[in-house]
Design an enzyme around this catalytic site. Structure first.
Site, PDB file in Angstrom:
ATOM      1  N   GLU A   1      33.339  13.734  31.486  1.00 61.81           N
ATOM      2  CA  GLU A   1      33.846  14.041  30.133  1.00 61.81           C
ATOM      3  C   GLU A   1      33.023  13.329  29.066  1.00 61.81           C
ATOM      4  O   GLU A   1      32.834  13.836  27.964  1.00 61.81           O
ATOM      5  CB  GLU A   1      35.320  13.669  29.997  1.00 61.81           C
TER       6      GLU A   1
ATOM      7  N   HIS B   1      40.852  13.868  26.434  1.00 62.13           N
ATOM      8  CA  HIS B   1      41.294  12.485  26.691  1.00 62.13           C
ATOM      9  C   HIS B   1      42.109  11.934  25.513  1.00 62.13           C
ATOM     10  O   HIS B   1      41.723  10.951  24.879  1.00 62.13           O
ATOM     11  CB  HIS B   1      40.100  11.574  26.993  1.00 62.13           C
TER      12      HIS B   1
ATOM     13  N   ARG C   1      42.248   9.815  35.658  1.00 60.50           N
ATOM     14  CA  ARG C   1      40.801   9.668  35.442  1.00 60.50           C
ATOM     15  C   ARG C   1      40.104  10.853  36.108  1.00 60.50           C
ATOM     16  O   ARG C   1      40.508  11.300  37.186  1.00 60.50           O
ATOM     17  CB  ARG C   1      40.280   8.364  36.063  1.00 60.50           C
TER      18      ARG C   1
HETATM   19  P1  NAI Z   1      49.989   1.438  37.032  1.00 65.78           P
HETATM   20  O1  NAI Z   1      49.052   0.395  37.522  1.00 65.78           O
HETATM   21  O2  NAI Z   1      51.278   1.026  36.420  1.00 65.78           O
HETATM   22  O3  NAI Z   1      50.342   2.443  38.243  1.00 65.78           O
HETATM   23  C1  NAI Z   1      49.404   2.919  39.151  1.00 65.78           C
HETATM   24  C2  NAI Z   1      50.127   3.238  40.453  1.00 65.78           C
HETATM   25  O4  NAI Z   1      49.175   3.829  41.352  1.00 65.78           O
HETATM   26  C3  NAI Z   1      50.693   2.003  41.151  1.00 65.78           C
HETATM   27  O5  NAI Z   1      52.052   2.206  41.489  1.00 65.78           O
HETATM   28  C4  NAI Z   1      49.829   1.848  42.396  1.00 65.78           C
HETATM   29  O6  NAI Z   1      50.523   1.307  43.514  1.00 65.78           O
HETATM   30  C5  NAI Z   1      49.408   3.292  42.644  1.00 65.78           C
HETATM   31  N1  NAI Z   1      48.201   3.396  43.461  1.00 65.78           N
HETATM   32  C6  NAI Z   1      47.076   2.633  43.408  1.00 65.78           C
HETATM   33  N2  NAI Z   1      46.177   3.066  44.319  1.00 65.78           N
HETATM   34  C7  NAI Z   1      46.738   4.109  44.951  1.00 65.78           C
HETATM   35  C8  NAI Z   1      46.301   4.977  45.985  1.00 65.78           C
HETATM   36  N3  NAI Z   1      45.106   4.830  46.563  1.00 65.78           N
HETATM   37  N4  NAI Z   1      47.152   5.946  46.400  1.00 65.78           N
HETATM   38  C9  NAI Z   1      48.363   6.088  45.847  1.00 65.78           C
HETATM   39  N5  NAI Z   1      48.855   5.298  44.868  1.00 65.78           N
HETATM   40  C10 NAI Z   1      48.035   4.329  44.428  1.00 65.78           C
HETATM   41  O7  NAI Z   1      49.137   2.341  36.041  1.00 65.78           O
HETATM   42  P2  NAI Z   1      49.681   3.275  34.872  1.00 65.78           P
HETATM   43  O8  NAI Z   1      49.913   2.481  33.644  1.00 65.78           O
HETATM   44  O9  NAI Z   1      50.790   4.113  35.385  1.00 65.78           O
HETATM   45  O10 NAI Z   1      48.374   4.179  34.605  1.00 65.78           O
HETATM   46  C11 NAI Z   1      47.803   4.992  35.623  1.00 65.78           C
HETATM   47  C12 NAI Z   1      46.424   5.439  35.197  1.00 65.78           C
HETATM   48  O11 NAI Z   1      46.526   6.342  34.095  1.00 65.78           O
HETATM   49  C13 NAI Z   1      45.519   4.307  34.638  1.00 65.78           C
HETATM   50  O12 NAI Z   1      44.874   3.596  35.674  1.00 65.78           O
HETATM   51  C14 NAI Z   1      44.555   5.044  33.759  1.00 65.78           C
HETATM   52  O13 NAI Z   1      43.383   5.363  34.488  1.00 65.78           O
HETATM   53  C15 NAI Z   1      45.294   6.327  33.384  1.00 65.78           C
HETATM   54  N6  NAI Z   1      45.572   6.378  31.948  1.00 65.78           N
HETATM   55  C16 NAI Z   1      45.115   7.461  31.236  1.00 65.78           C
HETATM   56  C17 NAI Z   1      45.345   7.562  29.879  1.00 65.78           C
HETATM   57  C18 NAI Z   1      44.868   8.744  29.088  1.00 65.78           C
HETATM   58  O14 NAI Z   1      44.795   8.666  27.864  1.00 65.78           O
HETATM   59  N7  NAI Z   1      44.563   9.868  29.708  1.00 65.78           N
HETATM   60  C19 NAI Z   1      46.040   6.490  29.158  1.00 65.78           C
HETATM   61  C20 NAI Z   1      46.520   5.428  30.001  1.00 65.78           C
HETATM   62  C21 NAI Z   1      46.285   5.379  31.343  1.00 65.78           C
END
Ligand code: NAI
Length: 331
Positions: free
Chosen positions: A260, A299, A231
């Site tokens: 964005e 995006h 993000r």
């Molecule tokens: P997820 O929930 O599976 O993994 C997120 C990880 O970040 C978890 O392991 C969590 O423990 C860790 N985390 C949370 N807060 C933290 C912090 N303060 N410091 C360090 N680690 C921390 O999420 P997933 O599916 O891997 O997606 C991650 C992000 O990617 C989503 O939240 C979304 O914003 C973004 N995304 C972007 C897309 C795009 O089209 N550009 C598409 C899909 C997701």
């Protein structure tokens, strides 16, 4: 149920009409705003993508609202506290594209490491020289993965295929997978100091707001690449520009960046010139995107045919589960 879908295209509309037969449906390719909310204020469910900001002002206008489905993994565009207070269930699509986003992450990395964008632009200028296009191998380099959830772990799997060393930082560590996949959890400070490529895969929330800022950029290994497919607001744009100017970063690959949503609708600013903060951010974004060592995609990390199908399938399942009184993927 009366369900209003926002930010949908015609193909998505066709699919949803077939799958949600029996419900009263309304479709719009626009995002949900205070301007168009009146058209659906008697609906009991809305489905949005990431550009519809759902806050108290919006939910107040839809008094019967019971269910919000976001057709995304991230849900930072929705004020969850307000929804909780008002008894509105919010469901997301927790996993539809860990491979999709991870593959795009590598598209950005390779665009930078092998100068893909620069080479493509030269072709249009009939310039077939190779000067300035020397790249570097990923094999043997260190990639630092911040956030080892679904996407981060898939990035790690791909990185291993390239023969990269992998270090990771996460507030919740998966020790078993770190052994199985062969990567090491280290502190954020050490990750920034050791990584040739830093890639962000944490959700956006208070704790991750400007995780990459003036102070953290100071810790980055000189000449590293920063990749952000998570993000925009996880990275402070001004600090990023500064890190590129000072050559702390050799390049940045961005699928997301602060503001964005504004840059997409720049013309609207002409009618809202008082919004100085937005204008300031817009100027910063233009400075950032004009740099030739910044690779940018609008995006689209999630945007593959297969991922879109999975998003719609899960959204339909989320609605069906809610109707049966057994909501799923509640955030
Ligand atoms: P997820 O929930 O599976 O993994 C997120 C990880 O970040 C978890 O392991 C969590 O423990 C860790 N985390 C949370 N807060 C933290 C912090 N303060 N410091 C360090 N680690 C921390 O999420 P997933 O599916 O891997 O997606 C991650 C992000 O990617 C989503 O939240 C979304 O914003 C973004 N995304 C972007 C897309 C795009 O089209 N550009 C598409 C899909 C997701």
């Amino acid at each position: 149920m009366r369900i209003a879908f926002f930010e949908v295209n015609e193909l998505e509309e066709e699919y949803l009409k077939k799958k949600l037969d029996g419900h009263q449906l309304k479709f719009s390719n626009e995002k949900l705003t205070l301007e168009n909310v009146q058209q659906i204020n008697d609906f009991d469910s809305i489905s949005v993508f990431i550009y519809s900001k759902i806050d108290e002002q919006i939910t107040r206008e839809i008094p019967n609202l019971k269910l919000i489905t976001t057709r995304s993994t991230g849900f930072d565009q929705i004020d969850l506290e307000t929804c909780k207070k008002q008894g509105i269930t919010v469901c997301n699509v927790p996993s539809y594209g860990e491979n999709t986003v991870a593959e795009h992450t590598f598209a950005l990395i390779l665009s930078l490491s092998r100068n893909m964008c620069k080479a493509c632009i030269r072709r249009f200028e009939q310039d077939f020289s190779i000067e300035g296009l020397e790249g570097f191998d990923l094999k043997g380099k260190t990639i630092g993965v911040i956030g080892t959830g679904q996407i981060g772990l898939h990035v790690i799997r791909i990185a291993k295929g390239f023969g990269m060393n992998v270090v990771a930082y996460d507030v919740h560590q998966n020790k078993l997978l770190s052994e199985v996949l062969g990567f090491e959890y280290i502190s954020l400070e050490n990750l920034l100091a050791e990584s040739d490529v830093i890639t962000l895969h944490v959700p956006y929330m208070k704790a991750t707001h400007h995780l990459m800022n003036k102070d953290t950029f100071k810790l980055v290994k000189k000449g590293a690449l920063l990749i952000n497919t998570a993000r925009g607001s996880i990275v402070d744009t001004e600090a990023l520009i500064d890190a590129l100017d000072k050559k702390i970063l050799a390049g940045a690959g961005l699928d997301v960046f602060e503001g964005e949503e504004v840059i997409k609708e720049e013309k609207q600013l002409l009618y809202d010139p008082k919004n100085l903060e937005v204008l300031t951010n817009l100027v910063k974004d233009h400075i950032l995107l004009s740099k030739d060592n910044v690779v940018f995609t609008p995006h689209i990390a999630f945007y593959s045919k297969e991922a879109l199908e999975r998003i719609l399938e899960t959204t339909v399942e989320n609605i069906a589960a809610f109707v049966l009184g057994k909501p799923q993927n509640v955030v």
